[in-house]
Each structure stands twice: as structure tokens, then as C-alpha cells.
Design an enzyme around this catalytic site. Structure first.
Site, PDB file in Angstrom:
ATOM      1  N   LYS A 176       0.881  -1.183   0.000  1.00 59.71           N
ATOM      2  CA  LYS A 176       0.000   0.000   0.000  1.00 59.71           C
ATOM      3  C   LYS A 176       0.914   1.227   0.000  1.00 59.71           C
ATOM      4  CE  LYS A 176      -2.613   3.342   1.451  1.00 59.71           C
ATOM      5  NZ  LYS A 176      -1.648   4.392   1.027  1.00 59.71           N
ATOM      6  N   GLU A 179      -0.570   7.596  -1.087  1.00 62.76           N
ATOM      7  CA  GLU A 179      -1.499   8.009  -2.148  1.00 62.76           C
ATOM      8  C   GLU A 179      -0.806   8.903  -3.186  1.00 62.76           C
ATOM      9  OE1 GLU A 179      -4.682  10.428  -0.679  1.00 62.76           O
ATOM     10  OE2 GLU A 179      -6.066   9.742  -2.229  1.00 62.76           O
ATOM     11  N   GLY A 230       4.227   8.071   9.710  1.00 60.25           N
ATOM     12  CA  GLY A 230       4.182   8.950  10.876  1.00 60.25           C
ATOM     13  C   GLY A 230       3.862   8.175  12.158  1.00 60.25           C
ATOM     14  N   GLU A 251       8.277   1.694  11.491  1.00 60.48           N
ATOM     15  CA  GLU A 251       9.405   2.609  11.239  1.00 60.48           C
ATOM     16  C   GLU A 251       8.806   4.003  11.201  1.00 60.48           C
ATOM     17  OE1 GLU A 251      12.527   1.692  10.921  1.00 60.48           O
ATOM     18  OE2 GLU A 251      12.353  -0.460  10.630  1.00 60.48           O
ATOM     19  N   CYS A 285      13.170  10.724   7.570  1.00 63.56           N
ATOM     20  CA  CYS A 285      12.909  10.369   8.972  1.00 63.56           C
ATOM     21  C   CYS A 285      14.126  10.611   9.839  1.00 63.56           C
ATOM     22  CB  CYS A 285      12.454   8.920   9.057  1.00 63.56           C
ATOM     23  SG  CYS A 285      13.629   7.766   8.326  1.00 63.56           S
ATOM     24  N   GLU A 386       8.283  16.747  14.927  1.00 67.11           N
ATOM     25  CA  GLU A 386       8.892  16.479  13.623  1.00 67.11           C
ATOM     26  C   GLU A 386       8.303  17.428  12.575  1.00 67.11           C
ATOM     27  OE1 GLU A 386       7.859  12.853  11.495  1.00 67.11           O
ATOM     28  OE2 GLU A 386       9.979  12.535  11.051  1.00 67.11           O
TER      29      GLU A 386
END
Ligand SMILES: NC(=O)c1ccc[n+]([C@@H]2O[C@H](COP(=O)([O-])OP(=O)(O)OC[C@H]3O[C@@H](n4cnc5c(N)ncnc54)[C@H](O)[C@@H]3O)[C@@H](O)[C@H]2O)c1
Ligand SMILES: O=S(=O)(O)c1ccc(CO)cc1
Length: 491
Positions: A176, A179, A230, A251, A285, A386
Site C-alpha cells: 500500500k 497516495e 508517521g 518505522e 525520517c 517532527e
């Protein structure tokens, strides 16, 4: 535009239009559509998973001998390498990273398939020391249908990092992708098929995470989810997994500290700090977004970093000279702008950047300048949350004790950097900082043979490394009776 036709998605080996809403993937450098597709529908999700389960049980993929599956994965690596340039160009359009970065990501995807093919061929099961009249061993079995849910920031590499070990382990995989960046996962599925992965073993279901990702995670036939994204989404997935008693690997986000000591090689450290935060436009990240500098060299060092940041070549991702491309979407740029405003309202001042670049070349893309904020403490929201963009918060420190306390004062613990010529100090700090990965006198370097993952809100589990393959397998202990000694109830 890559194609004006609607792109098919992959529902367990069937290439067809998704049953969900049509949408366009946009080139972040100019906002123009590059591809149109229809998202997967909930019916597509169910069909893909049910058929993947059938393929897992009947296609023979799981039963292949390790060296046979490894040969297919080696072919995947080879095909990625043969198509490296078109893949890199496509990813540039999908994600907006500079071409040099997308080339490196394509190369890393090929290396990941090659590594897990080799890992599979050389995988050893263990005979454990026996404590009775039996032989004991630990073996591993594939799980069935597993899911790989990936973010938009490094598409082909994130997908390969999950797909390669999951396939090596003998599973069927539902991918997946984010998007906004669906293209690379579709390309990988096509390449897997061309390399000999049976139809139905790989599916790619683009669409909204809250709908398609959620349905995949909740599906009873999905036996593991490997998620990158996230922290809020990761926690949501962990709750669903707890209800299903399903293992997950997560992760997640980061707010990584970079620590520059008085004795560091400053030329080297300036480059490392810049690369650590501004490569990939900070959409990384492990971006080194909190910079701690020894007070004695703070002014000189931050001046050098700020001057170099202002000189970075921001612009056209197609140019090999470009160091920083656009951000992923207009909405994401707005979120970064709000964070910079917040930093200023918290008492920070902008040392460099903090604006959109000017000029016709930038008008229709989602560009932002490399930004450094000063005058803030580590407890400011912009030091704690973040941002996921090209924004660095620079802070002085006075001693090692204070430095470590601040570096570790974060819900995140994904990565950290230490810059020092003094081996003993670098060792002390590297061991004391809480992080899944620590770079000493370097930053943002990766090796597929080295495990990667985070502590605390940065995640659960490890990807990469030989052990990465075991994430996608169930462990089984076997006891082989030797009949030398009867069981207590023997007649
Ligand atoms: N630790 C790592 O290895 C690593 C690597 C890259 C990015 N990231 C993190 O990813 C984040 C940025 O990516 P993002 O904005 O795409 O993250 P995100 O969490 O919004 O989305 C990640 C993926 O999850 C899907 N998703 C969203 N909601 C879902 C739900 N309810 N159920 C299932 N799936 C869902 C999305 O569609 C996407 O495919 C940053 O926080 C970054 O730090 C972590
Ligand atoms: O820099 S990122 O693209 O966020 C990234 C992705 C994956 C990994 C793990 O190999 C590290 C960094």
C-alpha cells in the site's frame, strides 16, 4: 505527463483500474499532473487479500527451495538495474527529489533485492542444545499474506526494503504505497512479475491510508503489517494489531540530534550537518533537525553552516547540479511554514531561509529555502515535533552532561550524529545517546546489511540486516524424539 491513460493497479496479479476514486499524481516541481489512476476500493482490498492467500497456498512460491526463490529475487535486482534510469526519472516526477537522489534510491532498491536473495540462500536454521532424549531445532515458516505500508518520501527504497525480505521469506505481499507516490510500487510489482514471482503473490493497492491502509491492516487474512510512516498512524496501526494479536513493525518519525564538539573537523562537520538536514529537502525520517554545538565554537560553526545553507542549489530536480528540490505537496509546505512561524513566536529568530524562493522557476512548484532557526531551547515545540522539512534548530551546549540530557530529551529516538576527533568522547556520547542509529563523523549513510529502526516513538522492530527476513516468518521449535527413553506414561 507519463501517460494520459488511467494507470492500472495490481489486484493479486490482475492489472486493472481500481474501483475507487480517480486522482492525479502531481509533479512537485511544477504542480502538473504526471499520471492518473483510480485508487483501490474496499472490494479491491478484500479481493486482493483473499486471492493473495490462495496464491500463497497454491502457487508454489512458499514451497520453492531457498535458492530457487533467491534466483527470482536476483533477477528482480538485475531488472531494476537494467531499467535504472527510466525508474529514477519516473520517481523524480512522482516525488520531486533531485535526480541524483532518485538514482541512488533505485540503486539501493536493487541492492536490497540482491542482499535478501543472498541472505535467503545462506540462511541457517539452528539445532539447539538438547536437554533430553530428543533433538531440538528452531526453524522458520512464512506467514502467509503480509502487508507493506509505505510513505511518500523515498518510495522505491521503502518498498524494496519490505518487499524483498517478505518475498524472500515466501509470503504473499500487499503493498500500500502513499497516495501521492503510487508509481514506484506499481513498477516493482511489474518487475517482480517479469522476474518470475507468481501472479497473486504481489499486489499494489494505492489509495487513502485511512480507508485502504486501515482495511488492509484490519483484514483477518493479513498476518503481519510492516509500516513506515508517521508516529500517529503507527500507533493507530499498533492498536489494530493488538486487537488481532498480529505482529507489526513500525518505522516512524524522528527529531534527530547532531552534536558538534569543539575538536571536530569543522569542514567535514559543516558538510555533514548540511547533508543531514537539507538533503531530500529534510523530508527524511533521520533528518538531523536539532543541532547542538559546543558554545566555544557555536558562532563560527553556525555562521559557516548558515552561509553554506544559503548557497545550496535549490531548484529543478531534473538537473544534476540541484541539491534540494521541492517539497512533496503545497499542503506540506504550508505545514512547514506554520512550524517556522511557531518557532519565531516561541522566541526563535531565522538565521537563514524561512521563505519560498523567488523567481519564475519556483512559482508553480512547492519550493522552500533551507532554513535555520536560533535562539530556541530544546523544549520549544519546533525542537520537539517532527517538521519533516528543511528546517534546522541550532542550539549551543556547555558540557557533555547537559548535551546528552538535551539530545535524549525527545519522544523520538531514531538517529543521532556525533562530530569529534576525540575517539573517547565520541565513543562516550555515541553510547550515551538514545537512538536506533548513531553516526560518528558521518551522517545519513546506509548499508542494507545493517539493521535499521527506532526506539520509543520512532518505532518498533528492525528492518534490513540478515535478521530482517525473520520479521516475515513465524518461528517454530521442533523436538525430534529419539525413543531412547520412554515418556513418563509409556506402557
Ligand atoms: N523510520 C523510518 O524508517 C521512516 C522512513 C521514512 C519516513 N518515515 C516517517 O514517515 C512520515 C512521513 O510519511 P507520511 O506522511 O506518508 O506518513 P503517514 O503516516 O501519513 O502515511 C504513511 C503510509 O500510511 C498510510 N496510512 C495513513 N493512515 C493510515 C491508516 N489509518 N491505516 C493504515 N495506513 C495508513 C498512508 O496512506 C501511507 O501509505 C514521517 O513521520 C517520517 O518520519 C519514517
Ligand atoms: O531518509 S528516509 O527516506 O526517510 C529513510 C528511509 C528509510 C531508511 C531506512 O533504510 C532510512 C531513511
Amino acid at each position: 505527463m507519463i501517460s494520459t491513460e488511467l494507470l492500472p493497479i495490481n489486484v493479486a496479479g490482475q492489472w486493472r483500474l481500481g474501483g475507487g476514486d480517480a486522482y492525479e499524481s502531481l509533479y512537485p516541481a511544477n504542480g502538473e499532473p504526471i499520471a492518473r489512476l483510480k485508487a483501490a476500493s474496499l472490494a479491491d482490498v478484500d479481493e486482493a487479500i483473499v486471492r493473495a492467500d490462495l496464491a500463497f497456498r497454491t502457487s508454489g512460491w512458499a514451497q520453492k527451495l531457498p535458492h530457487e526463490r533467491a534466483a527470482v529475487l536476483h533477477r528482480v535486482a538485475q531488472l531494476i538495474r537494467e531499467e535504472a534510469e527510466p525508474l529514477a526519472q519516473k520517481q523524480r516526477l512522482d516525488n520531486g527529489k533531485p535526480i541524483n537522489e532518485t538514482r541512488a534510491l533505485v540503486a539501493s532498491a536493487a541492492a536490497t533485492f540482491q542482499f535478501f536473495a543472498a541472505a535467503l540462500e545462506t540462511l541457517e536454521e539452528t539445532i539447539t542444545p538438547s536437554r533430553g532424549p530428543f533433538v531440538t531445532m528452531s526453524v522458520h515458516e512464512p506467514m502467509g499474506v503480509v502487508a507493506a505500508i509505505t510513505p511518500w518520501n523515498s518510495p522505491i527504497a521503502s518498498e524494496a526494503q519490505k518487499l524483498a525480505p517478505a518475498l524472500a521469506a515466501g509470503n504473499a505481499v500487499i503493498v500500500k504505497p502513499a497516495e501521492v507516490t503510487p508509481l514506484m510500487a506499481l513498477e516493482l510489482a511489474r518487475i517482480c512479475e517479469a522476474a518470475g514471482v507468481p501472479k497473486g503473490i504481489v499486489s499494489v493497492l494505492p489509495g487513502k491510508g485511512s480507508v485502504i491502509g486501515d482495511a488492509i491492516t484490519k483484514h483477518p487474512l493479513v498476518k503481519r503489517v510492516s509500516f513506515t510512516g508517521g508516529t500517529t498512524t503507527g500507533k493507530h496501526i499498533a492498536h489494530i494489531a493488538a486487537d488481532k494479536m498480529m505482529p507489526v513493525s513500525l518505522e516512524l518519525g524522528g527529531k534527530s540530534p547532531t552534536m558538534v564538539l569543539e575538536d571536530a573537523d569543522l569542514d567535514h562537520a559543516v558538510n555533514g550537518v548540511l547533508y543531514g538536514i537539507f538533503s531530500s529537502s529534510g523530508e527524511s525520517c533521520i533528518a538531523g533537525s536539532r543541532l547542538f554545538v559546543a558554545r566555544r565554537i557555536y558562532d563560527e560553526f553556525v555562521t559557516r553552516v548558515a552561509e553554506a545553507a544559503a548557497m545550496l542549489r535549490v531548484g529543478d530536480p531534473a538537473s544534476e547540479r540541484t541539491q534540494m528540490g521541492p517539497l512533496i505537496t503545497a499542503k506540506h509546505r504550508e505545514s512547514i511554514e506554520r512550524y517556522v512561524e511557531l518557532g519565531v513566536s516561541e522566541g526563535g529568530h531565522i538565521r537563514t531561509g524561512g521563505v519560498r524562493p523567488h523567481g519564475a522557476a519556483f512559482d508553480s512548484g512547492y519550493f522552500y529555502t533551507p532554513t535555520i532557526l536560533e535562539g530556541l531551547t530544546n523544549s520549544a515545540r519546533i525542537s520537539q515535533e517532527e517538521v519533516f522539512g528543511p528546517v534546522l534548530v541550532a542550539m549551543p551546549f556547555d558540557n557533555e552532561e547537559e548535551l546528552i540530557a538535551q539530545a535524549n530529551d525527545s519522544v523520538y529516538a531514531l538517529a543521532a550524529g556525533v562530530w569529534s576527533r576525540d575517539f573517547k568522547r565520541a565513543w562516550r556520547l555515541g553510547r550515551a545517546v538514545q537512538a536506533g542509529t548513531v553516526w560518528v563523523n558521518t551522517y545519513k549513510q546506509f548499508s542494507v546489511s545493517t539493521p535499521f529502526g527506532g526506539w520509543r516513538d520512532s518505532g518498533l522492530g528492525r528492518e534490513k540486516g540478515r535478521e530482517g527476513i525473520f520479521q516475515y516468518m513465524e518461528q517454530k521449535s521442533m523436538y525430534w524424539g529419539t525413543n531412547e527413553q520412554p515418556l513418563p506414561w509409556a506402557n
